[in-house]
Design an enzyme around this catalytic site. Structure first.
Site, PDB file in Angstrom:
ATOM      1  N   GLY A 152       0.790  -1.212   0.000  1.00  0.00           N
ATOM      2  CA  GLY A 152       0.000   0.000   0.000  1.00  0.00           C
ATOM      3  C   GLY A 152       0.829   1.272   0.000  1.00  0.00           C
ATOM      4  O   GLY A 152       0.430   2.292  -0.575  1.00  0.00           O
ATOM      5  N   TYR A 153       1.992   1.241   0.623  1.00  0.00           N
ATOM      6  CA  TYR A 153       2.842   2.433   0.655  1.00  0.00           C
ATOM      7  C   TYR A 153       3.259   2.821  -0.764  1.00  0.00           C
ATOM      8  O   TYR A 153       3.119   3.977  -1.168  1.00  0.00           O
ATOM      9  CB  TYR A 153       4.075   2.187   1.529  1.00  0.00           C
ATOM     10  CG  TYR A 153       5.039   3.352   1.532  1.00  0.00           C
ATOM     11  CD1 TYR A 153       4.765   4.497   2.280  1.00  0.00           C
ATOM     12  CD2 TYR A 153       6.206   3.327   0.777  1.00  0.00           C
ATOM     13  CE1 TYR A 153       5.637   5.579   2.269  1.00  0.00           C
ATOM     14  CE2 TYR A 153       7.087   4.397   0.772  1.00  0.00           C
ATOM     15  CZ  TYR A 153       6.801   5.521   1.522  1.00  0.00           C
ATOM     16  OH  TYR A 153       7.656   6.589   1.512  1.00  0.00           O
ATOM     17  N   ALA A 154       3.755   1.865  -1.534  1.00  0.00           N
ATOM     18  CA  ALA A 154       4.180   2.149  -2.907  1.00  0.00           C
ATOM     19  C   ALA A 154       2.998   2.604  -3.756  1.00  0.00           C
ATOM     20  O   ALA A 154       3.116   3.555  -4.541  1.00  0.00           O
ATOM     21  CB  ALA A 154       4.837   0.920  -3.528  1.00  0.00           C
TER      22      ALA A 154
END
Length: 189
Positions: A152-154
């Protein structure tokens, strides 16, 4: 100058807030921990910087009304905004997608993508009134070149990059507004 730094109590945010204050800007310190914001405030005042403003707001729970209230308060209190720097970010858990929770992804989307849009949208009248305003987004190369386990961060960093590009295109004929996106590199925060 009046500059709002989101995530001001974090790694990039605190360094940037101090740098802006040292150059004479009135800095609006955003973060979710009042204790950390107060410590940063005290350090800036002790260093004879212009008195900053503390803005506690949990971006994982913030609503459009919260962003609107911030804009109203800043208009009443300071009357202007010359810069908005989005350094607030949530990393979440790293690992295979099947080990990442749906709720964690929703938090990542709210903090890393929806909040920058919400702040920027709500603060547009103040930014537009400035003769020379800037909005800066912090990106990560994992959003541009995703790799396994960044989940999710990317995905959210790719979303922020797209938001920055869209705004740059929308504002291309506004001489007083500019958008920048910066990849600060790895940060220990």
């Amino acid at each position: 100058r009046v500059i709002l730094v989101t995530g001001a109590s974090g790694g990039v945010g605190s360094v940037l807030a101090n740098a802006c204050g040292a150059l004479g800007a009135t800095v609006i310190l955003h973060g979710r921990s009042v204790k950390k914001l107060e410590a940063l405030y005290d350090a800036m005042v002790a260093a004879n910087m212009p008195e900053p403003v503390i803005l506690p707001l949990d971006l994982a729970k913030a609503t459009a009304d919260d962003f609107g209230n911030v804009a109203t308060a800043l208009q009443a209190q300071l009357g202007r905004l010359d810069g908005l720097v989005h350094t607030a970010a949530l990393l979440g858990s790293l690992g295979p997608i099947e080990h990442q929770s749906f709720d964690s992804w929703l938090s990542l989307l709210r903090v890393n993508v929806a909040a920058p849009m919400g702040f920027t949208r709500a603060l547009m009248p103040l930014l537009n009134a400035s003769p020379d305003a800037s909005v800066i987004f912090t990106l990560d190369n994992r959003g541009e070149q995703p790799r396994a386990y960044w989940g999710g961060y990317a995905v959210t960093k790719a979303g922020v990059a797209t938001l920055a590009r869209e705004l740059a295109d929308e504002w291309e004929n506004r001489a007083n507004l500019r958008i920048n996106a910066v990849v600060p590199g790895p940060i220990r925060s």
